[in-house]
Every structure is written in structure tokens, then in C-alpha cells.
Design a protein around this motif. Structure first.
Motif, mmCIF file in Angstrom:
data_model
loop_
_atom_site.group_PDB
_atom_site.id
_atom_site.type_symbol
_atom_site.label_atom_id
_atom_site.label_comp_id
_atom_site.label_asym_id
_atom_site.label_seq_id
_atom_site.Cartn_x
_atom_site.Cartn_y
_atom_site.Cartn_z
ATOM 1 N N ARG A 257 31.632 34.682 43.016
ATOM 2 C CA ARG A 257 31.128 35.596 44.037
ATOM 3 C C ARG A 257 32.245 36.034 44.979
ATOM 4 N NH1 ARG A 257 28.646 39.861 46.035
ATOM 5 N NH2 ARG A 257 27.912 39.614 48.177
ATOM 6 N N ILE A 258 33.057 35.096 45.413
ATOM 7 C CA ILE A 258 34.026 35.410 46.458
ATOM 8 C C ILE A 258 35.282 36.074 45.907
ATOM 9 C CG2 ILE A 258 35.332 33.230 46.478
ATOM 10 C CD1 ILE A 258 35.116 33.320 49.565
ATOM 11 N N ARG A 259 35.596 35.834 44.636
ATOM 12 C CA ARG A 259 36.830 36.390 44.083
ATOM 13 C C ARG A 259 36.778 37.914 44.053
ATOM 14 N NH1 ARG A 259 36.771 34.030 39.441
ATOM 15 N NH2 ARG A 259 37.786 32.141 40.230
ATOM 16 N N GLY A 260 37.672 38.563 44.782
ATOM 17 C CA GLY A 260 37.736 40.018 44.821
ATOM 18 C C GLY A 260 36.695 40.676 45.702
ATOM 19 N N LEU A 261 35.878 39.887 46.412
ATOM 20 C CA LEU A 261 34.824 40.458 47.249
ATOM 21 C C LEU A 261 35.438 41.166 48.458
ATOM 22 C CD1 LEU A 261 31.762 40.722 47.893
ATOM 23 C CD2 LEU A 261 31.970 38.560 49.175
#
Length: 355
Positions: free
Chosen positions: A292-296
């Protein structure tokens, strides 16, 4: 027509007074309170002088008169409260009471935007008020029934409802960005929507401003707000052509903190997060789902003068989320305390990829 002369006399000082109160709301800082009031001056004096012109209007004009009277009286009362504010600690409470008159006045004046060009221009971000093409698009003689400002279970005192704004020039032939803007603690969506409406209207975005189910957002215990927000987004997507690649959740203070809490959930539909003046604990980044957080995309705004959540909190959030793989934009505003900086909205919309 005498009433037209009255409008010409009342509207300019009314708008100036509303802009001045917005200025006070943006730059409020208890340390420099007297200097701040000195900067706006006795802006309400001319409004007080012109306000009695509205008292003799005929009953057939009650809708227009009522809007102007309500907005004018609220502005006069607001500045009376500001100038009567005692010293700290009661100063904050009294000042907040005065500042709360602004969204009520904006709501009262909004219905006149369809027929009075000066009011329509007021409800646009300042940099767009002379955009002739935009003004022409918004001048819709027969607006669609699904455009405008709506309140869904969001009367004063209600919890869990939302206010929604769809620009007058909405057409379903293209996908529109969706902004979900969360109020701060003890606030409500019906008032907070005015922090974003002018920018959404100018840039072509659908705007939802929810009210938390509890006294504030579900930051402790069971998360009752995230499913409610999801239902609002799903309903909006079923009614309007929403661009699901540009779903922004943003919020102020507790609303900003909940933007982290809810927006980092693996099932969150939001593609972009923009917390402002929010609290943050590094564990939020550590516990977030890596996928979820990767590249968000996350846009953080924090004031260097924030007295509730010190600016170091914003810096820590920037570092922790960046280290976790998010694509973070961090904007630290030197003269911002714990208030909303509406001037960051255009940059956020640029970042979102709004038209």
C-alpha cells in the motif's frame, strides 16, 4: 430599481469583510493577535453603514434579502467577537466563535452565486476570478439537477453525514477528480467544505466534506469512520463520472491524522493523501502494508508556528513515510500556525493532476 442600488452598495463591503475574516482565520496566532487585527483594520465599518439599506425591501425579494442580511449580520457579529476577545486563555475560545461565522455566512451567500456575478467570482479561487472562459462555463441558465451544493444527513448537530459539491459545469463525458476533505477535531463537514469549494469549482473537481460519526475521527478504538467514508465514495462514483485514478483524501488536524490512519489501510480507495497540520507517529509507517505505502503519493503541509502539533511532527512524518517507500511532497509554511492554509490547495490540485 432601488434594490439593485442597495446590492451594489452592500455587496462590495460584505465581500471585503468576508475576505478579511478569512485572512484572520488563516493567519491567526495568539502571539500576534492584536497586530493581526490591526492589519485588517476596521473593515466592517462600511458594511455596518450600508447594512440598513436592506431593511426596507419588499417581501417578494425575501430570498435575496435574507441571504444578504444573514451574511452581513454574521460578519458584523464576527468582528465584534474578535475585537472583544480577551487575553489568553479565553482569547482562543472567543476568537474561534467569531471565526465560525465565516462558513455560515458563505453558506448563506452561496445561493446568490447563480445570479449575481460578484458573488460567483467570490466563490472562485482568487487566481481564477478574471477567467472569462471559466465564468462563462459556470453561467449555466438551466443547471443539471445533479450539480451544486447538497447536504446529506449533515444538518447542524448531525454526525456521520456529508456535504457534497459538484461544479455547475459538470458533464459526464469526462472523468472528474474527487476530493474528500476531513474537518478537524470538534468540527463538521458542512463548515469545512468552504476551505475547498472555491478551488474545486475553479479546477473542476467533485468535493465531499464528511462529518465524523463521533465527536472527532476514529483515532482510537474501533474505526467506524472508514466504512462510512467508503460508502460516500462508492455513492459518488455511482452518481457521477469520477476518475478513480485521482481520489484525494485530505484533512486538517484530527482530519489530517485520520487521513494517515484510514488512507494507509490496504483496502483504501484513495490514490492520493494530503494531511495538513496533523499528528503522526512513526509506527503508522512501520505498520502500514508495504504494498500500500510503496509509491503512494502523499502531500504533507505543516506550519512552522503550529502550537498544537509542533512542526517537528511534520518533518518526522516526511522522513518516516519516505523511508517506507511513499512518494512524499513536504511543504512547511513559515507563517502558518494551527490553521488551514487555503493557498496550498492549487498546488495540491496540480500534484493530483486536476485540470
Amino acid at each position: 430599481m432601488a434594490e439593485l442600488d442597495d446590492i451594489v452598495a452592500v455587496l462590495p463591503p460584505l465581500v471585503r469583510t468576508m475576505e478579511a475574516l478569512g485572512f484572520v482565520a488563516r493567519y491567526f496566532n495568539a502571539v500576534d493577535y492584536e497586530a493581526l487585527l490591526a492589519r485588517v483594520g476596521d473593515v466592517e465599518t462600511s458594511l455596518k453603514a450600508e447594512r440598513p439599506r436592506l431593511d426596507t425591501w419588499p417581501a417578494r425579494l425575501d430570498d435575496v434579502r435574507g441571504a444578504l442580511v444573514d451574511a452581513s449580520d454574521r460578519m458584523i457579529a464576527a468582528f465584534e467577537a474578535l475585537r472583544a476577545a480577551p487575553t489568553a486563555p479565553d482569547q482562543l475560545r472567543t476568537t474561534v466563535q467569531g471565526l465560525r461565522q465565516l462558513p455560515h455566512a458563505q453558506e448563506a451567500l452561496w445561493p446568490l452565486a447563480a445570479n449575481l456575478p460578484p458573488v460567483s467570482r467570490y466563490f472562485l479561487a482568487p487566481e481564477h476570478r478574471d477567467d472569462a472562459a471559466l465564468l462563462a462555463r459556470l453561467d449555466v441558465s438551466s443547471p443539471r439537477a445533479d450539480t451544486g451544493l447538497f447536504h446529506v444527513d449533515n444538518e447542524p448537530g448531525d454526525r456521520g453525514g456529508h456535504s457534497i459539491f459538484v461544479p455547475e459545469d459538470y458533464t459526464p463525458d469526462r472523468a472528474w477528480p474527487l476530493i474528500v476533505a476531513l474537518h478537524g477535531g470538534a468540527g463538521n463537514g458542512r463548515s469545512f467544505i468552504w476551505n475547498w469549494l472555491r478551488d474545486a469549482r475553479a479546477r473542476g473537481a467533485i468535493l465531499i466534506s464528511p462529518t465524523a460519526l463521533g465527536p472527532t475521527w476514529a483515532l482510537n478504538g474501533q474505526d467506524i469512520d472508514t466504512p462510512n467514508l467508503q460508502a460516500m465514495v462508492d455513492d459518488a462514483c455511482s452518481r457521477w463520472n469520477v476518475d478513480r485514478s485521482r481520489l484525494l483524501m485530505t484533512g486538517l488536524s484530527d482530519g489530517g491524522t485520520f487521513t494517515y490512519v484510514s488512507g494507509l489501510e490496504p483496502t483504501s480507495p484513495f490514490t492520493h493523501l494530503a494531511p495538513a497540520s496533523a499528528s503522526f507517529h512513526p509506527v503508522l509507517a512501520q505498520m502500514a502494508d508495504p504494498e500500500r505505502i510503496r509509491g503512494l503519493p502523499i502531500h504533507i503541509t505543516h506550519g512552522a508556528l503550529d502550537w498544537m502539533f509542533e512542526v517537528e511532527i511534520g518533518r518526522q512524518a516526511h522522513a518516516a513515510l519516505s523511508n517506507a517507500g511513499a512518494e512524499v511532497v513536504y511543504r512547511e509554511v513559515a507563517d502558518l500556525s494551527h490553521t488551514y492554509a487555503r493557498e496550498v490547495n492549487p498546488g495540491i490540485l496540480d500534484w493530483l493532476g486536476a485540470p
